[in-house]
Write a protein that holds these residues in place. Sequence first.
Motif, PDB file in Angstrom:
ATOM      1  N   ARG A  38       0.834  -1.189   0.000  1.00  0.00           N
ATOM      2  CA  ARG A  38       0.000   0.000   0.000  1.00  0.00           C
ATOM      3  C   ARG A  38       0.877   1.249   0.000  1.00  0.00           C
ATOM      4  O   ARG A  38       2.023   1.219   0.460  1.00  0.00           O
ATOM      5  CB  ARG A  38      -0.950   0.018   1.193  1.00  0.00           C
ATOM      6  N   ILE A  93      -3.605   3.566  -1.411  1.00  0.00           N
ATOM      7  CA  ILE A  93      -3.848   2.750  -2.593  1.00  0.00           C
ATOM      8  C   ILE A  93      -3.192   1.403  -2.322  1.00  0.00           C
ATOM      9  O   ILE A  93      -2.019   1.342  -1.942  1.00  0.00           O
ATOM     10  CB  ILE A  93      -3.257   3.386  -3.857  1.00  0.00           C
ATOM     11  N   TYR A  95      -2.015  -2.325  -3.667  1.00  0.00           N
ATOM     12  CA  TYR A  95      -1.563  -3.013  -4.858  1.00  0.00           C
ATOM     13  C   TYR A  95      -1.296  -4.484  -4.534  1.00  0.00           C
ATOM     14  O   TYR A  95      -0.792  -4.804  -3.456  1.00  0.00           O
ATOM     15  CB  TYR A  95      -0.257  -2.411  -5.360  1.00  0.00           C
ATOM     16  N   GLY A 119      -3.712  -1.001  -8.760  1.00  0.00           N
ATOM     17  CA  GLY A 119      -4.075  -0.483  -7.451  1.00  0.00           C
ATOM     18  C   GLY A 119      -5.555  -0.217  -7.288  1.00  0.00           C
ATOM     19  O   GLY A 119      -6.291  -0.007  -8.257  1.00  0.00           O
ATOM     20  N   THR A 120      -5.998  -0.250  -6.034  1.00  0.00           N
ATOM     21  CA  THR A 120      -7.378   0.083  -5.685  1.00  0.00           C
ATOM     22  C   THR A 120      -7.342   0.952  -4.432  1.00  0.00           C
ATOM     23  O   THR A 120      -6.594   0.693  -3.495  1.00  0.00           O
ATOM     24  CB  THR A 120      -8.226  -1.188  -5.480  1.00  0.00           C
ATOM     25  N   GLN A 121      -8.157   1.999  -4.440  1.00  0.00           N
ATOM     26  CA  GLN A 121      -8.141   2.976  -3.343  1.00  0.00           C
ATOM     27  C   GLN A 121      -8.964   2.470  -2.163  1.00  0.00           C
ATOM     28  O   GLN A 121     -10.115   2.043  -2.337  1.00  0.00           O
ATOM     29  CB  GLN A 121      -8.706   4.306  -3.829  1.00  0.00           C
TER      30      GLN A 121
END
Length: 126
Positions: A38, A93, A95, A119-121
């Motif tokens: 992250r 974020i 990953y 990535g995702t928030q």
Amino acid sequence: QSQLVESGGGLVQPGGSLRLSCAASGFTLDYYHIGWFRQAPGKEREGVSCISSSDGSTNSADSVKDRFTIARDNAKNMVYLQMNSLKPEDTAIYYCAATRSFYGFRCQLNWNYNYWGQGTQVTVSS
């Protein structure tokens, strides 16, 4: 083309839970160590949790132990990160990443991972 795709991020209140997913395409995850990392704004990327390729053993950062759980489903070519008791400092974020190196060893978060997702928030806020 080999790639990893994360999903499951979002906005959650402190104390809440989220489950992140990492899907692989173009290659099978069976022989890969998978890690979750992250990066928060203004901070360096840090390792969160990893799961080993051969025996499924795991390794996690002290900051998330007892709150986050990593798991893999090789049949579905997926890896998951269950995050409970989320705190505002978990905002980042997230990953997922994979490496085929060091097969047979327990995964480590300071290894050089070869494949990375976009990535995702994750935002933890009231």
